[in-house]
Design a protein around this motif. Structure first.
Motif, PDB file in Angstrom:
ATOM      1  N   VAL A 148      48.027 -43.498  98.230  1.00  0.00           N
ATOM      2  CA  VAL A 148      48.007 -42.768  96.852  1.00  0.00           C
ATOM      3  C   VAL A 148      48.849 -43.766  95.559  1.00  0.00           C
ATOM      4  CG1 VAL A 148      49.293 -40.765  95.882  1.00  0.00           C
ATOM      5  CG2 VAL A 148      48.501 -40.783  98.416  1.00  0.00           C
ATOM      6  N   SER A 149      48.434 -43.261  94.212  1.00  0.00           N
ATOM      7  CA  SER A 149      48.913 -44.168  93.492  1.00  0.00           C
ATOM      8  C   SER A 149      49.462 -43.151  92.216  1.00  0.00           C
ATOM      9  CB  SER A 149      48.658 -44.883  93.011  1.00  0.00           C
ATOM     10  OG  SER A 149      47.575 -44.207  92.088  1.00  0.00           O
ATOM     11  N   LEU A 150      50.386 -43.135  92.011  1.00  0.00           N
ATOM     12  CA  LEU A 150      50.878 -41.830  90.847  1.00  0.00           C
ATOM     13  C   LEU A 150      50.482 -41.503  89.941  1.00  0.00           C
ATOM     14  CD1 LEU A 150      54.959 -43.662  90.043  1.00  0.00           C
ATOM     15  CD2 LEU A 150      54.035 -41.042  91.204  1.00  0.00           C
ATOM     16  N   SER A 151      49.385 -42.468  89.790  1.00  0.00           N
ATOM     17  CA  SER A 151      48.265 -42.069  88.612  1.00  0.00           C
ATOM     18  C   SER A 151      47.329 -40.726  89.629  1.00  0.00           C
ATOM     19  CB  SER A 151      47.508 -42.969  88.182  1.00  0.00           C
ATOM     20  OG  SER A 151      48.339 -44.376  86.995  1.00  0.00           O
ATOM     21  N   ASP A 152      47.187 -41.423  90.642  1.00  0.00           N
ATOM     22  CA  ASP A 152      46.048 -40.468  91.733  1.00  0.00           C
ATOM     23  C   ASP A 152      47.199 -39.036  91.136  1.00  0.00           C
ATOM     24  OD1 ASP A 152      43.942 -42.194  92.746  1.00  0.00           O
ATOM     25  OD2 ASP A 152      45.412 -43.043  94.228  1.00  0.00           O
ATOM     26  N   VAL A 153      48.570 -39.393  91.942  1.00  0.00           N
ATOM     27  CA  VAL A 153      49.253 -37.704  91.814  1.00  0.00           C
ATOM     28  C   VAL A 153      48.826 -37.130  90.406  1.00  0.00           C
ATOM     29  CG1 VAL A 153      51.668 -36.736  92.325  1.00  0.00           C
ATOM     30  CG2 VAL A 153      50.660 -39.159  93.926  1.00  0.00           C
ATOM     31  N   ALA A 154      49.167 -37.472  89.309  1.00  0.00           N
ATOM     32  CA  ALA A 154      49.096 -37.211  87.958  1.00  0.00           C
ATOM     33  C   ALA A 154      48.052 -36.464  88.213  1.00  0.00           C
ATOM     34  CB  ALA A 154      48.945 -38.096  87.079  1.00  0.00           C
ATOM     35  N   ASP A 155      46.751 -36.808  88.846  1.00  0.00           N
ATOM     36  CA  ASP A 155      45.523 -36.561  88.269  1.00  0.00           C
ATOM     37  C   ASP A 155      45.098 -35.302  89.328  1.00  0.00           C
ATOM     38  OD1 ASP A 155      44.123 -37.965  86.663  1.00  0.00           O
ATOM     39  OD2 ASP A 155      43.644 -39.188  87.655  1.00  0.00           O
ATOM     40  N   ASN A 156      45.833 -35.424  89.999  1.00  0.00           N
ATOM     41  CA  ASN A 156      45.286 -34.855  91.568  1.00  0.00           C
ATOM     42  C   ASN A 156      46.560 -33.626  91.668  1.00  0.00           C
ATOM     43  OD1 ASN A 156      46.238 -34.135  94.723  1.00  0.00           O
ATOM     44  ND2 ASN A 156      44.381 -34.239  94.146  1.00  0.00           N
ATOM     45  N   CYS A 157      47.616 -33.065  90.343  1.00  0.00           N
ATOM     46  CA  CYS A 157      48.594 -32.336  90.498  1.00  0.00           C
ATOM     47  C   CYS A 157      47.901 -31.048  90.047  1.00  0.00           C
ATOM     48  CB  CYS A 157      49.140 -32.817  89.415  1.00  0.00           C
ATOM     49  SG  CYS A 157      50.740 -31.572  88.513  1.00  0.00           S
ATOM     50  N   HIS A 209      45.422 -30.948  97.418  1.00  0.00           N
ATOM     51  CA  HIS A 209      46.056 -31.428  96.307  1.00  0.00           C
ATOM     52  C   HIS A 209      47.110 -31.951  97.481  1.00  0.00           C
ATOM     53  CE1 HIS A 209      45.372 -28.416  93.396  1.00  0.00           C
ATOM     54  NE2 HIS A 209      45.271 -28.141  93.980  1.00  0.00           N
ATOM     55  N   ARG A 210      45.999 -32.650  98.406  1.00  0.00           N
ATOM     56  CA  ARG A 210      46.555 -33.644  99.534  1.00  0.00           C
ATOM     57  C   ARG A 210      47.546 -34.759  98.714  1.00  0.00           C
ATOM     58  NH1 ARG A 210      46.061 -38.451 102.869  1.00  0.00           N
ATOM     59  NH2 ARG A 210      44.970 -39.568 100.479  1.00  0.00           N
ATOM     60  N   LYS A 211      47.119 -35.440  97.763  1.00  0.00           N
ATOM     61  CA  LYS A 211      47.842 -36.694  97.298  1.00  0.00           C
ATOM     62  C   LYS A 211      49.476 -36.146  96.799  1.00  0.00           C
ATOM     63  CE  LYS A 211      44.429 -39.777  96.036  1.00  0.00           C
ATOM     64  NZ  LYS A 211      42.845 -39.781  95.684  1.00  0.00           N
ATOM     65  N   TYR A 212      49.688 -35.076  96.078  1.00  0.00           N
ATOM     66  CA  TYR A 212      50.825 -34.614  95.934  1.00  0.00           C
ATOM     67  C   TYR A 212      51.179 -33.913  96.207  1.00  0.00           C
ATOM     68  CZ  TYR A 212      53.314 -31.302  93.204  1.00  0.00           C
ATOM     69  OH  TYR A 212      54.682 -30.506  91.876  1.00  0.00           O
ATOM     70  N   MET A 213      50.891 -33.258  97.530  1.00  0.00           N
ATOM     71  CA  MET A 213      51.706 -33.135  98.950  1.00  0.00           C
ATOM     72  C   MET A 213      52.643 -33.904  99.273  1.00  0.00           C
ATOM     73  SD  MET A 213      52.021 -29.602  98.228  1.00  0.00           S
ATOM     74  CE  MET A 213      53.287 -29.618 100.277  1.00  0.00           C
TER      75      MET A 213
ATOM     76  N   VAL B  14      52.874 -41.582  82.998  1.00  0.00           N
ATOM     77  CA  VAL B  14      52.765 -40.664  84.624  1.00  0.00           C
ATOM     78  C   VAL B  14      54.697 -40.328  84.606  1.00  0.00           C
ATOM     79  CG1 VAL B  14      53.174 -39.986  86.924  1.00  0.00           C
ATOM     80  CG2 VAL B  14      51.053 -41.704  85.881  1.00  0.00           C
ATOM     81  N   LEU B  15      54.410 -38.589  83.640  1.00  0.00           N
ATOM     82  CA  LEU B  15      55.638 -38.289  83.552  1.00  0.00           C
ATOM     83  C   LEU B  15      56.062 -37.138  84.632  1.00  0.00           C
ATOM     84  CD1 LEU B  15      55.898 -37.144  80.141  1.00  0.00           C
ATOM     85  CD2 LEU B  15      56.641 -39.570  81.237  1.00  0.00           C
TER      86      LEU B  15
END
Lengths: 241, 347
Positions: A148-157, A209-213, B14-15
Motif C-alpha cells: 500500500v502506498s500513501l497515494s493509494d490511501v489518499a485515493d481509497n480514503c 477501504h482496506r488500504k485506508y484501514m 498527500v496530506l
C-alpha cells in the motif's frame, strides 16, 4: 495520430502506477506551463507561482479522470487546468488585500517575511519536521510491506462522513484489542472478519477501504507518536460520541 | 484545520487532516513532515457517475414529456376537438359540435330562435342525445315545437359509418324519450350531401321488389306513431317539405323513398327499366302513362302482379294494401298519389 494513441496509453498506465503519473507530469511540464501562462498572461515562475502547482494538480486530476470517450487527453487536461485555475483565482480574491510575505520591499533584496519577527524557534521546528519525516518514512516503508502506498490511501480514503465514522469505529475496536494489531504486523493481513464482528461495521465497508484501514491501524501500532498526536483530538471526539 | 504533509509528488501532495482523512492537494512547495493550514485540495469528482445520473434523469424527463404530449394530443383529439356536428332544426336552429366520443363540446344558435333556445343552457360535456332531448324539451316549453311538429337533425360527420350510427341513435333515443308525450316527426339528413337517412325498419319495408302501393299505405298508421318516423320524406332542404313533392311540376327528381343504397336517386330510381325498384311513388301523376309497376310495355318489371290469379299477390309485405284489393296497377295510379302526399301533410 500515433502520438495521440501513445499519450492515451501513457495516461492509462499512469492511472495504475503513481511513478508513471509523476513521470508523465514531469514530461508534460512545458505543456502545463504553457497553459498556466495562457491564464496568467505571463510565463509562470517555477517554485514561486502557486498557479503552476495548481495547474500540475489539475493535470494529475486529468490523468485520473480521463477516459477515451472524453476525446483528446491534452484538450481535456487543458480544460481542467483552466477551470482549476479559475476556481483558485476566485478563492484567492477573498485574500486579495493580503500582502505576500515573499513580496520584495523597497529597493532591497529582502522580502516582507524576512523583516517580520518570528516567535517560533526555527531550529526546534526543523528538528520536529525531521522527526515527523522520519516517522512518515517509516510508515511508508511499513505500508509497502502491505503493498500500500500513501497515494493509494489518499485515493481509497472514505469520502462520506458516515463511512469515515464507521472506519473509526473499527479502529476503536482494534485499539481496545491490541492483539489484533499484533496479528496485523505478524501476518501482514488485515483481520477484516474480526474487525467487522467486533465493531459491528459492515464487512463490505471495511473491504472497500482496506488500504485506508491498513494505514490507520499501522499508525496506531508502536511508534508514530507525532502522527498520532496530529490525529489525537479527533479520535477523542469519536470516543465521546 | 491543520494538515500533515505525508508525501510529495510533482503534481500533488498527500496530506493527512486531523480527522484521519488522507487527501491529495496541490503541492505548493511542500516538504514531507510539514504542517500546512490552507491547502488547495484536489476535487473529488465522481464525474462519470454524475454524468450517468444526469443522462438518465434527462432521458426520463424526455420520455415523460413525450408521453404527456402523446396523451395530451390523444385527449385533445378525443375529447376536446370538434369532430362532427349536428344541426338541430325545429324552427330554432342549433349547431352542436361533437368530439370523437359523441359528447357535445360546443353549442351555437345559428338563427335568432336558436340563440333564444340556448339562452341559459349549458350542454357542454353531455351526450348528444341528452342535449337533443333537453333542447327539444326547451323548445316545447318555449312554444317552438308543438304536437305534430318536425325536428330535423342534419349530421355533418367525416365518415358515413358515423353518420349512420348517430342517425340511428338519435332517431331511436329521441323517439323513446318523447314517446307518449308528444308526437313529432324526426328527420335525419346528412349535412354534407343532403342525403336522408332511412331507419332500418323503413329500408326493410321498402325493398325494391315491393309493389308501390304498400309503401304509402304503411305511412298512414305510422304517421301517428313516431317510432316509425322514417317514412317522412327526408329532403335536402330543412325547410318545409310541402313543395318538395315528387309529383307534378314541382317534382325535383329526388325520390324520398330511395333506399340508402342508391346514392343518386334522381332518374335512376324510376320504375322503368332495370332501375325499377318497385317503388313507383311519383311517376304516375307526372305522366299520363300507365302506372310504372305494370306488366305492360317497357315498365314491366317482370313481376306479373296479377297473372297468377292470386289477388293477394304480396303476402310477404304489408297486408293492408292487399286487403280486398286485387293488387295490381290501379293502386298505383290512384292510391299512390293520395297516399304519397299524405305523410307530408300529416307530418
Amino acid at each position: 495520430m500515433n502520438d495521440a494513441h501513445k499519450i492515451v496509453e501513457q495516461v492509462y498506465a499512469a492511472k495504475e502506477d503513481v511513478r508513471a503519473a509523476d513521470d508523465l507530469i514531469r514530461a508534460y511540464l512545458p505543456f502545463i506551463k504553457a497553459e498556466t501562462a495562457k491564464f496568467l498572461k505571463r510565463p509562470p515562475i517555477e517554485g514561486q507561482d502557486d498557479e503552476l502547482s495548481i495547474a500540475m494538480m489539475a493535470f494529475h486530476e486529468a490523468i485520473g479522470g480521463y477516459s477515451r470517450t472524453r476525446g483528446s487527453f491534452l484538450k481535456y487536461a487543458a480544460m481542467l487546468i483552466r477551470s482549476r485555475l479559475v476556481d483558485y483565482s476566485r478563492r484567492e480574491q477573498r485574500h486579495s488585500r493580503v500582502l505576500s510575505l515573499d513580496a520584495p520591499i523597497g529597493e532591497e533584496d529582502a522580502t516582507l517575511g524576512e523583516t517580520l519577527a518570528d516567535d517560533r524557534e526555527p531550529h526546534e521546528e526543523t528538528a520536529l519536521r525531521d522527526a515527523t519525516r522520519a516517522e512518515i518514512e517509516e510508515l511508508t516503508r511499513q505500508m509497502q510491506e502491505f503493498g500500500v502506498s500513501l497515494s493509494d490511501v489518499a485515493d481509497n480514503c472514505p469520502k462520506q462522513q458516515r463511512t469515515l465514522d464507521a472506519c473509526r469505529r473499527a479502529l476503536e475496536y482494534a485499539k481496545g484489542n491490541p492483539e489484533l494489531l499484533e496479528d496485523l504486523l505478524k501476518t501482514k493481513r488485515l483481520p477484516i472478519g474480526q474487525l467487522a464482528t467486533g465493531s459491528g461495521v459492515e464487512r463490505k465497508t471495511l473491504e472497500r477501504h482496506r488500504k485506508y484501514m491498513v494505514a490507520l491501524l499501522l499508525i496506531y501500532t508502536n511508534g508514530y507518536e507525532i502522527i498520532r498526536g496530529h490525529l489525537k483530538q479527533v479520535m477523542k471526539g469519536v470516543a465521546v460520541r | 484545520m491543520s494538515y500533515l504533509v505525508m508525501e510529495c509528488h510533482p503534481g500533488y501532495a498527500v496530506l493527512l487532516d486531523e480527522e484521519g482523512r488522507f487527501l491529495k492537494a496541490a503541492n505548493l512547495r511542500y516538504e514531507t513532515g510539514q504542517t500546512v493550514y490552507d491547502p488547495v485540495l484536489m476535487k473529488e469528482t465522481p464525474e462519470r457517475q454524475r454524468h450517468t445520473v444526469r443522462w438518465i434523469s434527462s432521458g426520463v424527463a424526455a420520455i415523460a414529456a413525450c408521453f404527456l404530449l402523446f396523451f395530451g394530443i390523444g385527449y385533445y383529439q378525443n375529447y376536446l376537438q370538434p369532430y362532427s356536428s349536428i344541426y338541430l332544426t325545429i324552427n330554432p336552429e342549433v349547431q352542436m359540435e361533437l368530439n370523437r366520443q359523441g359528447t357535445v363540446v360546443g353549442l351555437t344558435g345559428t338563427n335568432e330562435d336558436g340563440k333564444t333556445l340556448l339562452e341559459g343552457y349549458d350542454g357542454k360535456g353531455k351526450d348528444k342525445v341528452t342535449v337533443a332531448d333537453e333542447l327539444i324539451d326547451r323548445a316545447i316549453e318555449m312554444g317552438f315545437l308543438s304536437e305534430g311538429g318536425r325536428v330535423s337533425f342534419s349530421i355533418d360527420s367525416p365518415d358515413e359509418v358515423l353518420f349512420q350510427e348517430y342517425g340511428t341513435e338519435l332517431r331511436t333515443k329521441v323517439t323513446e324519450y318523447l314517446d307518449g308525450r308528444i308526437t313529432i316527426t324526426i328527420e335525419i339528413t346528412n349535412h354534407q350531401d343532403g342525403q336522408g337517412q332511412e331507419s332500418p325498419e323503413n329500408s326493410s319495408s321498402s325493398t325494391p321488389s315491393q309493389p308501390s302501393s304498400s309503401q304509402p299505405e304503411s305511412t298512414l298508421p305510422s304517421s301517428s306513431e313516431p317510432s316509425r318516423p322514417a317514412v317522412t320524406p327526408p329532403t335536402s332542404s330543412n325547410a318545409t317539405d310541402y313543395d318538395d313533392t315528387d309529383y307534378g311540376p314541382n317534382n325535383d327528381g329526388v325520390t324520398d323513398y330511395t333506399p340508402p343504397v342508391s346514392s343518386s336517386p334522381a332518374y335512376t330510381d324510376t320504375d322503368y327499366g332495370p332501375g325499377n325498384d318497385g317503388d313507383t311513388g311519383y311517376t304516375p301523376p307526372s305522366t299520363s302513362k300507365p302506372p310504372a309497376d305494370t306488366d305492360y310495355g317497357p315498365g314491366s318489371d317482370g313481376v306479373t302482379d296479377y297473372t297468377d290469379g292470386d289477388t293477394d299477390y304480396d303476402p310477404d309485405h304489408n297486408d293492408d294494401d292487399n286487403d280486398g284489393d286485387s293488387g295490381y296497377d290501379d293502386d298505383d295510379s290512384d292510391d299512390d298519389s293520395d297516399d304519397d302526399n299524405d305523410p307530408d301533410d300529416d307530418d
